[in-house]
Each structure stands twice: as structure tokens, then as C-alpha cells.
Design an enzyme around this catalytic site. Structure first.
Site, PDB file in Angstrom:
ATOM      1  CB  THR A   1       6.528  12.590  10.288  1.00  0.00           C
ATOM      2  OG1 THR A   1       7.890  12.146  10.353  1.00  0.00           O
ATOM      3  CG2 THR A   1       6.050  12.504   8.830  1.00  0.00           C
TER       4      THR A   1
ATOM      5  CG  ASP B   1      24.858   7.389   6.582  1.00  0.00           C
ATOM      6  OD1 ASP B   1      24.521   7.425   5.381  1.00  0.00           O
ATOM      7  OD2 ASP B   1      24.145   6.911   7.470  1.00  0.00           O
TER       8      ASP B   1
ATOM      9  N   GLY C   1      17.914   3.699   8.459  1.00  0.00           N
ATOM     10  CA  GLY C   1      18.246   2.574   9.326  1.00  0.00           C
ATOM     11  C   GLY C   1      17.046   1.815   9.881  1.00  0.00           C
ATOM     12  N   GLY C   2      15.833   2.280   9.615  1.00  0.00           N
ATOM     13  CA  GLY C   2      14.652   1.608  10.150  1.00  0.00           C
ATOM     14  C   GLY C   2      14.431   0.233   9.543  1.00  0.00           C
TER      15      GLY C   2
ATOM     16  CG  ASN D   1       8.358   5.996  -0.442  1.00  0.00           C
ATOM     17  OD1 ASN D   1       7.580   6.474  -1.260  1.00  0.00           O
ATOM     18  ND2 ASN D   1       9.356   5.203  -0.783  1.00  0.00           N
TER      19      ASN D   1
ATOM     20  CE  LYS E   1      -4.082  -1.982   2.059  1.00  0.00           C
ATOM     21  NZ  LYS E   1      -5.031  -2.013   3.171  1.00  0.00           N
TER      22      LYS E   1
ATOM     23  CB  SER F   1      10.320  15.551   0.868  1.00  0.00           C
ATOM     24  OG  SER F   1      11.616  15.009   0.873  1.00  0.00           O
TER      25      SER F   1
ATOM     26  CB  SER G   1      12.774  -0.529  -0.062  1.00  0.00           C
ATOM     27  OG  SER G   1      13.513   0.083  -1.100  1.00  0.00           O
TER      28      SER G   1
ATOM     29  CE  LYS H   1      11.074   4.822   4.386  1.00  0.00           C
ATOM     30  NZ  LYS H   1      11.987   5.592   5.194  1.00  0.00           N
TER      31      LYS H   1
END
Lengths: 313, 313
Positions: free
Chosen positions: B74, B209, B180-181, B79, B47, B77, B302, B52
């Protein structure tokens, strides 16, 4: 004249081991947009990128050992050339492919990659037929027509069998109409595996030979066929037309702009890559949306072989 | 500091009714090409078009009734802005989204379409944080970070749970590393649901990073982040870094050209539309192909939110 359920059952068991069982995808956004419950049978994920693999496998499998030893031949610049090449490779035989000299390099490369043996000819249908005839004389190979061949038709029908196994209560299945192999096979599957499941074709207005053929009762040709749905520029044949005539409910014609809109919607909302031809049945549904409201509609996404560098939105 | 299996189980049962169980696709061609058995978890079909949605649903679900009545906020800009908007709508609350004034019109439209309430701010991180703070003061809404939030991390882990349910014997799962989520959630899922299943990140060399953070043992930032994988320009946080540090095996860095090649391969061979970020883990696999030979490799695609008019190959 109409192949039996036993023939279709047999085709399914023959084809099954050589093809992917492609997923059936849904999109809540497209369901909301259309007011129907849509089930997309994703033959763009099929081996070589299109449903044509099914018919090619079935037609070659039905040859006897002598015939298999001599190989198969077809003339096609599209998906059937790749399908016959890969099917021949899977079944340990040879595929001779007659392609017009002006066929795109990317298509020739795909055929070679699957092991097909290419003979180039002039682009006219006469030249292509003559080149195929010459190969048959030289090699004894069996000619297999991309769409007007009962075994090819039965093979193409197996996509709809799988769709109906997952969604037995479809009110209708929509497919693109080109040479007529897919819609004829789908009509057989809907008849034998569906529950009052109609089959509806989508056809470009610019190549509406099947629509006119159903009206006149005889096979009509196209004067010109400049549609962007390049897989649908061909016309019906004496093997598939009787099936279509007796089992297909309706053919809905769409404009080029409607095909483009449908294609963009599928790609943006469903995140899948589809050929222009594959967008035609969805364009047909959008055009007559109210007739499908609340219905369970299967749509066969016939293939996904697009040249990405030619995608422009 | 590492969330428990019970927490992840709970997240899965909370998230499940609000998301699609996305298909896991394979491609015999890509398997042949790489020498691995690849299983692509297609969160591009999720969806709103990306994984995310999972984290957003979970984070909102964990709020109490008072908090839910006041809504969530939040700044994003990308997803997560769409995900939080749609999740808020599904859970009957409000989402306030701070977006930079220069965010593409198409992204603003998507947020509005899902019912998100947009506040525009200058593009700097300071301006965005200030705008979010102001909304919190005015409305009492709860701030939800796109990636550095334990409930978001647990929600993102549910994609890998589903993947491991279908393919329990994966040797590893590869994911892109941005904030990193996703990688932290995936690492938890691999730990609790896998059998010696490693988690490997793919990261653009131009925004490496996380690679440097794992080397130095502390959260590193990016000086510049001009990678085409625009979802991966962010950096890790104090909630996900400890999980990544203890559970992620390796991060493989890739060049921009390698990302482009991987993206084209996925789209051409698998016929699915993926975001640039989604091509990064497959690019990482291609780069170190021999290390994955004969292995069962899960790859999380993703998302698929690309502007089709910007696709150029």
C-alpha cells in the site's frame, strides 16, 4: 489498629454509588516491553480525575446528620481539594477548602466549579492549619485530612477492590506513595480480597520519606521535596503508617528522569493522560523489571489532572 | 453494490481474534456540557493506535494462500501503513509500504517496528502509485487501498458493531470522514445492527470533499487540504461512496479552531490522547449541539497516534 474486612466491605458499598467503576486497561506493547502482564486501574478516569474522590465520599458519608449540616474542611492545593468539594456536593453538604494564595488559578477554578468554598492562606503549613482551625471555630465544620484518616484510607482502598474483582490473581499491586492514604487502603484491599497479592509502593528519590520510614520504623519527613511528582511531596501519618508498616512489602525509589520516561511511555503507548505521580509506580516496575517478569501486576493510575499547557516532551 | 449483513457478520468473526475489543467510555462532565449521552468508542486504544487495524486484518485475511505468500502493498504515510504492517505480521505475510521521502521519521520507525518493508518515493501521488506498481510487478504482492476497498470497509465497520453491542439504542453514531472507509463501514454496521441509528460524519471545512460529494452526487476532490486533521485530507472512492450516499444521513463541517477546542476538551475531560482527526466528530456535535440534546450519541475516537512533542495547547 488495622481496619477489618467488614469495615472495608462497608466502605465499598457506601462509596460505590458515588464513583465511576473505572476501566482496567492493558497494553500488549507494554506487556512485551516489560515481560509482565500489566493491568492498569485507570483512576485518571474517575470523577474529578483522581482516586481521591473515593476517600472523600467515604469520610463525608460517615459523618452524622449534625456534622453533615455543618460541612467539612480541609487544606489542600491538589486533588483532595477537588475531591472533597465534589463529594460534599454529591452528599449535600459544604466543603471549606483552605488553599495557599499562590495555588495555580486552574486549581482554584476546579474547586469552585465543584462548589467548594475557598479560603486563601499563606503557603506555610502553619498558616494553612490556622486558617482551617478558624473555619472550624466559626462554622463547626469537621476537618478531614487528605490521607491520614481511617475513613479516607478505607475509601481509597475501594479502587483496588474493583481491580481485584476483575483480576483476582494479581501477584502484586503497585501504587504511588504520597501521604499514604492510597497505599494503606490498597494494602487492606490486597490483604482481604487478594490471593497472596503483595503491595509495592513507588516513591520519588527526591521525596523518599516512606522508604526511610519503613527502614527506621518511625515516620520520617522530607527535608526538601522538589520532585516533579507533585502529588507525592507529603509524608505519612499515624493512621496510615501502622497499616503500611504491617502490610506493604516494599517501596521502590525512582529518579526524576525515570518518572519522565515512564510517563511518556504510558501516554504514548496507552494513549491516556496521567499525572506525574501516576507514572511513579510504573517507573518503579521498569527499574526492577526482572523481578516482575512473568508476574501479573496491577498498577493504580492515580489521576489525570495535568495542565495540558505544561506538558512538554 | 451495498455489502450484505452476512458479509459484515463474517468480517466481524474474522477480525475479532486479531484486535482489541476497545472500551466504550463516558464522561459525566461532557454529558452535562452537551446535554447528550455520549459514548466514546476508544479506537485510540486499538492495536497500533487506530481503527485501521480492523480493515487491514480483514483485507489480508480474505486473500488466498498464493496471494498471502506474496504479500501486500500500500502507499500511506499514516495509520494504514502501520496497520497493514502489523496485520501482515499477525497473519504471517509481508507488507510493502510506499512512503514519501519526507514522511516523519517517527512514522517510518513505527512501520519498521511492526515489520513493514518500506520503499521511499517522491511525495506526489503519481510517484507513490508508480512505486507501488513496481513492487507489484517484482513481487506479485496484492495492492490494498487504505479506504476504497470493500474488505477494508467491512473490517472498519466492526468497531461500530462492538459499540452497538454495548449500546444498542444509539440514536446516531458520529465518525470522522477522510477516505471514507470508516464512515462507510460504520453506516453498514448501523444499518444491520442498530435500531434506527443514523450515521453522521464530521469533516474539516478545509477538506470538505465528502460534504460536497453528497451534495453533487459525484466524488469531489479537495483543491487544498491544509487542515490540522491530517488523517482527513483524502477523498472518497468508488467502493465507499455508494454506501455513504445511500446510508449516511449528514456530514457536518467544522472550522480548525472548533477542532482544536474539541480536542482539548476530550483530552482535558476524558484524560485520553486522541489524534486531531478524532476530535472532528465531537467538534461537529458541539457545533450543532441543540440537535443532539437528549440523544444517545456514539462517537468513534478513530486513533491516538500523536507526536507528543508536537502537542501544544
Amino acid at each position: 489498629m488495622i481496619p477489618s474486612k467488614a469495615q472495608l466491605d462497608s466502605a465499598y458499598s457506601i462509596v460505590k454509588p458515588y464513583v465511576h467503576r473505572t476501566p482496567v486497561l492493558s497494553s500488549s506493547l507494554l506487556n512485551e516491553l516489560t515481560g509482565s502482564n500489566l493491568f492498569f486501574k485507570c483512576e485518571n478516569f474517575q470523577k474529578m480525575g483522581a482516586f481521591k474522590m473515593r476517600g472523600a465520599v467515604h469520610a463525608i458519608s460517615k459523618l452524622n446528620d449534625n456534622e453533615k449540616a455543618r460541612g467539612v474542611v480541609t487544606h489542600s492545593s491538589g486533588n483532595f481539594a477537588q475531591a472533597l468539594s465534589l463529594a460534599a456536593k454529591s452528599l449535600n453538604t459544604k466543603a471549606y477548602i483552605v488553599m495557599p494564595v499562590n495555588a495555580p488559578e486552574v486549581k482554584k477554578r476546579a474547586v469552585k466549579q465543584y462548589g467548594g468554598i475557598i479560603t486563601e492562606s499563606e503557603a506555610t503549613i502553619q498558616a494553612r492549619e490556622a486558617a482551617a482551625e478558624e473555619i472550624i471555630q466559626e462554622t463547626g465544620a469537621t476537618f478531614i485530612h487528605p490521607s491520614n484518616d481511617t475513613n479516607v484510607i478505607l475509601g481509597q482502598g475501594t479502587a483496588a477492590i474493583e481491580l481485584l474483582e476483575e483480576q483476582p490473581l494479581l501477584d502484586c499491586i503497585m501504587v504511588p506513595v504520597g501521604g499514604g492514604g492510597l497505599i494503606a487502603g490498597t494494602a487492606l484491599a490486597a490483604r482481604y480480597y487478594g490471593k497472596n497479592c503483595k503491595v509495592i509502593g513507588g516513591e520519588p528519590m527526591l521525596a523518599d520519606d516512606a522508604y526511610r520510614s519503613l527502614k527506621s520504623g518511625k515516620i520520617e519527613l522530607n527535608d526538601t521535596a522538589n520532585t516533579i511528582a507533585d502529588g507525592l511531596r507529603t509524608y505519612l501519618g499515624d493512621k496510615n503508617f501502622p497499616i503500611i508498616k504491617s502490610l506493604v512489602s516494599e517501596i521502590i525509589r525512582v529518579e526524576e528522569e525515570e518518572i519522565r520516561t515512564a510517563m511518556r511511555l504510558i501516554m504514548e503507548r496507552m494513549k491516556i493522560i496521567v499525572e506525574t505521580s501516576s507514572a511513579v509506580p510504573f517507573a518503579a516496575l521498569l527499574k526492577e523489571q526482572s523481578n516482575f517478569a512473568g508476574k501479573n501486576v496491577g498498577i493504580i493510575i492515580s489521576g489525570g489532572n495535568v495542565d495540558l499547557s505544561e506538558l512538554t516532551f
